[in-house]
Design a protein around this motif. Structure first.
Motif, PDB file in Angstrom:
ATOM      1  N   VAL A  13       0.846  -1.207   0.000  1.00 35.82           N
ATOM      2  CA  VAL A  13       0.000   0.000   0.000  1.00 35.82           C
ATOM      3  C   VAL A  13       0.881   1.256   0.000  1.00 35.82           C
ATOM      4  O   VAL A  13       0.601   2.220  -0.721  1.00 35.82           O
ATOM      5  CB  VAL A  13      -0.976  -0.022   1.195  1.00 35.82           C
ATOM      6  CG1 VAL A  13      -1.658   1.320   1.383  1.00 35.82           C
ATOM      7  CG2 VAL A  13      -2.008  -1.118   1.006  1.00 35.82           C
ATOM      8  N   GLY A  14       1.939   1.249   0.804  1.00 31.60           N
ATOM      9  CA  GLY A  14       2.870   2.384   0.787  1.00 31.60           C
ATOM     10  C   GLY A  14       3.474   2.585  -0.588  1.00 31.60           C
ATOM     11  O   GLY A  14       3.624   3.714  -1.059  1.00 31.60           O
ATOM     12  N   GLY A  15       3.817   1.496  -1.254  1.00 30.42           N
ATOM     13  CA  GLY A  15       4.357   1.577  -2.608  1.00 30.42           C
ATOM     14  C   GLY A  15       3.352   2.146  -3.588  1.00 30.42           C
ATOM     15  O   GLY A  15       3.711   2.929  -4.478  1.00 30.42           O
ATOM     16  N   LEU A  16       2.095   1.765  -3.433  1.00 28.91           N
ATOM     17  CA  LEU A  16       1.054   2.311  -4.318  1.00 28.91           C
ATOM     18  C   LEU A  16       0.896   3.810  -4.119  1.00 28.91           C
ATOM     19  O   LEU A  16       0.751   4.565  -5.083  1.00 28.91           O
ATOM     20  CB  LEU A  16      -0.268   1.602  -4.090  1.00 28.91           C
ATOM     21  CG  LEU A  16      -0.340   0.167  -4.594  1.00 28.91           C
ATOM     22  CD1 LEU A  16      -1.661  -0.488  -4.185  1.00 28.91           C
ATOM     23  CD2 LEU A  16      -0.172   0.121  -6.102  1.00 28.91           C
ATOM     24  N   PHE A  17       0.914   4.259  -2.863  1.00 27.92           N
ATOM     25  CA  PHE A  17       0.828   5.700  -2.619  1.00 27.92           C
ATOM     26  C   PHE A  17       2.048   6.434  -3.163  1.00 27.92           C
ATOM     27  O   PHE A  17       1.924   7.534  -3.700  1.00 27.92           O
ATOM     28  CB  PHE A  17       0.634   5.990  -1.127  1.00 27.92           C
ATOM     29  CG  PHE A  17      -0.778   5.853  -0.671  1.00 27.92           C
ATOM     30  CD1 PHE A  17      -1.750   6.754  -1.061  1.00 27.92           C
ATOM     31  CD2 PHE A  17      -1.145   4.804   0.145  1.00 27.92           C
ATOM     32  CE1 PHE A  17      -3.069   6.630  -0.654  1.00 27.92           C
ATOM     33  CE2 PHE A  17      -2.446   4.658   0.571  1.00 27.92           C
ATOM     34  CZ  PHE A  17      -3.418   5.566   0.179  1.00 27.92           C
ATOM     35  N   ALA A  18       3.228   5.832  -3.038  1.00 28.12           N
ATOM     36  CA  ALA A  18       4.427   6.445  -3.606  1.00 28.12           C
ATOM     37  C   ALA A  18       4.314   6.525  -5.120  1.00 28.12           C
ATOM     38  O   ALA A  18       4.684   7.521  -5.735  1.00 28.12           O
ATOM     39  CB  ALA A  18       5.669   5.634  -3.207  1.00 28.12           C
TER      40      ALA A  18
END
Length: 141
Positions: A13-18
């Motif tokens: 999820v953090g990667g998607l937001f990044a």
């Protein structure tokens, strides 16, 4: 096992937001581009369009995709504990754009170098923000 899956989900999820930072970066560049000239003078507005974000987008095609890949790579480097990889990512990006940034526009001047640097810094900070948040959340577990 569930704990590991949840931590993995947080990192994804953090990667998607990044990854989805294009809107924020473009908003910042538009704000900077608006500050380049007062909005009341038509001649200055035309000059701004010729030298600013519109011209930079035309002269540096693929910038959106380069930014997406840059943020993914920086996020992955930070999450993997390889911050030195950021230098590699930025070196590849800078060398790949060097010829485009070195040349001037048809009018003789261009802000594309300035916008390139600002966009790169904003992109790196956006990816680092989400990597820090994701790693922080995982480590709090």
């Amino acid at each position: 096992m569930l704990d590991l899956l949840l931590k993995g989900a947080v990192l994804v999820v953090g990667g998607l937001f990044a990854l989805l930072g294009n809107g924020v970066i473009r908003w910042l560049l538009r704000r900077i581009d608006k500050a380049a000239a007062p909005p009341s003078d038509d001649d200055l507005q035309q000059t701004r369009r010729n030298l600013g974000l519109v011209a930079a987008q035309r002269e540096l095609p693929g910038g959106r995709w380069v930014g997406i890949l840059e943020r993914i790579a920086i996020y992955a480097c930070l999450v993997a504990g390889f911050p030195e990889g950021i230098a590699i990512v930025l070196a590849v990006k800078g060398l790949g754009r060097y010829a485009d940034l070195k040349t001037t526009s048809a009018s003789g001047t261009s802000r594309k170098g300035e916008l390139f640097i600002i966009g790169t810094f904003a992109s790196v900070l956006w990816a680092a923000l989400w990597a820090g948040l994701a790693l922080g959340a995982v480590r709090l577990w």
